[in-house]
Design an enzyme around this catalytic site. Structure first.
Site, PDB file in Angstrom:
ATOM      1  CE  LYS A 160      -3.933  -2.325   2.274  1.00 34.74           C
ATOM      2  NZ  LYS A 160      -4.844  -2.286   3.461  1.00 34.74           N
ATOM      3  CE1 TYR A 208      -9.390  -2.751   0.644  1.00 33.47           C
ATOM      4  CE2 TYR A 208      -8.552  -0.946  -0.699  1.00 33.47           C
ATOM      5  CZ  TYR A 208      -8.330  -2.047   0.119  1.00 33.47           C
ATOM      6  OH  TYR A 208      -7.043  -2.438   0.413  1.00 33.47           O
ATOM      7  CG  ASN A 248      -3.662  -2.410   6.964  1.00 30.62           C
ATOM      8  OD1 ASN A 248      -3.523  -1.992   5.822  1.00 30.62           O
ATOM      9  ND2 ASN A 248      -4.698  -3.127   7.344  1.00 30.62           N
ATOM     10  CG  HIS A 299      -5.273  -6.312  -0.337  1.00 34.64           C
ATOM     11  ND1 HIS A 299      -6.479  -6.227   0.322  1.00 34.64           N
ATOM     12  CD2 HIS A 299      -5.433  -7.234  -1.326  1.00 34.64           C
ATOM     13  CE1 HIS A 299      -7.341  -7.060  -0.254  1.00 34.64           C
ATOM     14  NE2 HIS A 299      -6.732  -7.676  -1.255  1.00 34.64           N
ATOM     15  CD  GLU A 315      -9.040  -8.804  -3.537  1.00 32.50           C
ATOM     16  OE1 GLU A 315      -9.938  -8.589  -2.702  1.00 32.50           O
ATOM     17  OE2 GLU A 315      -7.901  -9.235  -3.219  1.00 32.50           O
TER      18      GLU A 315
HETATM   19  N1  UDP Z   1      -9.563  -0.505   7.618  1.00 28.68           N
HETATM   20  C1  UDP Z   1      -9.624   0.668   8.343  1.00 28.68           C
HETATM   21  N2  UDP Z   1     -10.266   0.668   9.564  1.00 28.68           N
HETATM   22  C2  UDP Z   1     -10.839  -0.458  10.083  1.00 28.68           C
HETATM   23  C3  UDP Z   1     -10.784  -1.648   9.331  1.00 28.68           C
HETATM   24  C4  UDP Z   1     -10.141  -1.636   8.106  1.00 28.68           C
HETATM   25  O1  UDP Z   1      -9.117   1.708   7.909  1.00 28.68           O
HETATM   26  O2  UDP Z   1     -11.405  -0.402  11.181  1.00 28.68           O
HETATM   27  C5  UDP Z   1      -8.868  -0.519   6.308  1.00 28.68           C
HETATM   28  C6  UDP Z   1      -7.506  -1.205   6.379  1.00 28.68           C
HETATM   29  O3  UDP Z   1      -6.613  -0.547   5.465  1.00 28.68           O
HETATM   30  C7  UDP Z   1      -7.847  -2.606   5.898  1.00 28.68           C
HETATM   31  C8  UDP Z   1      -8.898  -2.317   4.820  1.00 28.68           C
HETATM   32  O4  UDP Z   1      -9.658  -1.233   5.367  1.00 28.68           O
HETATM   33  O5  UDP Z   1      -6.713  -3.301   5.406  1.00 28.68           O
HETATM   34  C9  UDP Z   1      -9.812  -3.475   4.494  1.00 28.68           C
HETATM   35  O6  UDP Z   1     -10.391  -3.941   5.693  1.00 28.68           O
HETATM   36  P1  UDP Z   1     -10.522  -5.504   5.985  1.00 28.68           P
HETATM   37  O7  UDP Z   1     -11.382  -5.656   7.179  1.00 28.68           O
HETATM   38  O8  UDP Z   1     -10.917  -6.213   4.733  1.00 28.68           O
HETATM   39  O9  UDP Z   1      -9.029  -5.904   6.429  1.00 28.68           O
HETATM   40  P2  UDP Z   1      -7.911  -6.791   5.692  1.00 28.68           P
HETATM   41  O10 UDP Z   1      -8.608  -7.845   4.902  1.00 28.68           O
HETATM   42  O11 UDP Z   1      -7.113  -5.841   4.846  1.00 28.68           O
HETATM   43  O12 UDP Z   1      -7.091  -7.352   6.815  1.00 28.68           O
HETATM   44 MG    MG Z   2     -10.161  -7.757   3.571  1.00 33.72          MG
END
Ligand code: UDP
Ligand code: MG
Length: 139
Positions: free
Chosen positions: A11, A51, A114, A117, A128
């Site tokens: 990212k 997203y 974070n 992805h 994706e």
């Molecule tokens: N995210 C965020 N706040 C949250 C949860 C998720 O900003 O409380 C963002 C974060 O960058 C995350 C992305 O949204 O990686 C997608 O969320 P998901 O729950 O799918 O997490 P992932 O699959 O990336 O672990």
């Molecule tokens: Mg996810």
């Protein structure tokens, strides 16, 4: 895409901080083969589509801002059990909860920013991967 593949993005925060090399090294050292890879930047429309599942969540606007603010590295990775093993390698969404040695524990700043992805299912890995790469690029 076959079920031994997953899709990742390093990212914008990873690219900004100069972590591309270290993260790719860890991915390779963990047994993943890079099938396709590019440096690219998502448009707002791209990020909103990618997203879309989160578009009702309170963090959606910030997520789109973050994911479009600079270049990302998009890649398709191959390994036996790729989706599950890559999710293990990256660690929990919130780096505070991520296991020691995971990519998010090492490189993520917060639950929002974070670092990486990783697809959460074989079906989403295929969707994706196809979102970012044409058939010809997925050699
Ligand atoms: N995210 C965020 N706040 C949250 C949860 C998720 O900003 O409380 C963002 C974060 O960058 C995350 C992305 O949204 O990686 C997608 O969320 P998901 O729950 O799918 O997490 P992932 O699959 O990336 O672990
Ligand atoms: Mg996810």
């Amino acid at each position: 895409m076959a079920t031994n593949r997953t899709f990742t993005m390093l990212k914008p925060d990873s690219v900004e901080k100069g972590h591309i090399g270290a993260i790719l090294e860890k991915i390779n050292a963990s047994g993943f083969r890079i099938v396709a890879m590019k440096l690219t930047q998502m448009t707002t429309a791209d990020a909103e589509e990618f997203y879309a599942i989160h578009n009702e969540r309170p963090f959606f606007g910030e997520l789109v801002e973050y994911m479009t603010r600079g270049p990302i590295v998009a890649a398709i990775l191959e390994k036996e059990n790729a989706v599950e093993d890559f999710r293990t390698l990256i660690g929990a969404t919130n780096p505070a909860d991520a296991a020691e040695g995971t990519i998010r524990k090492l490189y993520a700043a917060s639950i929002g920013e974070n670092a990486v992805h990783g697809s959460d299912s074989d079906e989403n890995a295929a969707i994706e991967g196809a979102f970012h790469f044409s058939g010809r690029e997925m050699f």
